[in-house]
Enzyme design. Structure first.
Site: not given
Length: 138
Positions: A10-12
């Site tokens: 995941a990444d934001t």
């Protein structure tokens, strides 16, 4: 290497005025980011992928939320940067930490803004009939 296991990534990112803000490169970059967010709303997008090669599962989803910042003074920005907290955060702030003092309100998923939309992720698993116990090795 582990085709039987579930793997999650995941990444934001933070998006303001069409510009993507990742993690700041240095303190000057953090200051620039925080000034650009001051007194405005911005989008926080967290994407995740779940893969299991043996089961031929590859799921990619994203969750978007809106964060509204109060106007931030130069003194507050300096104090916050000196804390070190913004240096490893997209948009140069962490809503779960000291950066929370800049937030007026949010529309969306607090956990996605923090970095992982756990409720959305679990709903996705439930819809695909993937039991949560399958994920013990993540």
């Amino acid at each position: 290497e582990n085709p039987k296991d579930f793997v999650v990534g995941a990444d934001t990112v933070v998006v303001i005025d069409g510009k993507i803000l990742g993690k700041p490169k240095n303190e000057m970059d953090a200051e620039k980011m925080l000034k650009s967010l001051s007194g405005k709303s911005h989008e926080v997008i967290t994407a995740y992928t779940l893969i299991n090669l043996e089961k031929n599962i590859k799921i990619t989803n994203s969750v978007e939320s809106t964060v509204y910042f109060k106007s931030i003074s130069d003194e507050e920005i300096k104090w916050y940067i000196e804390s070190g907290e913004p240096m490893d955060k997209a948009g140069a702030y962490g809503i779960q930490g000291l950066g929370s003092i800049f937030v007026d309100k949010i529309d969306g998923d607090f956990f996605a803004i923090m970095g992982f939309p756990i409720n959305h992720f679990i709903k996705t698993l439930n819809n695909l009939k993937i039991p949560i116990e399958s994920l013990n090795k993540i």
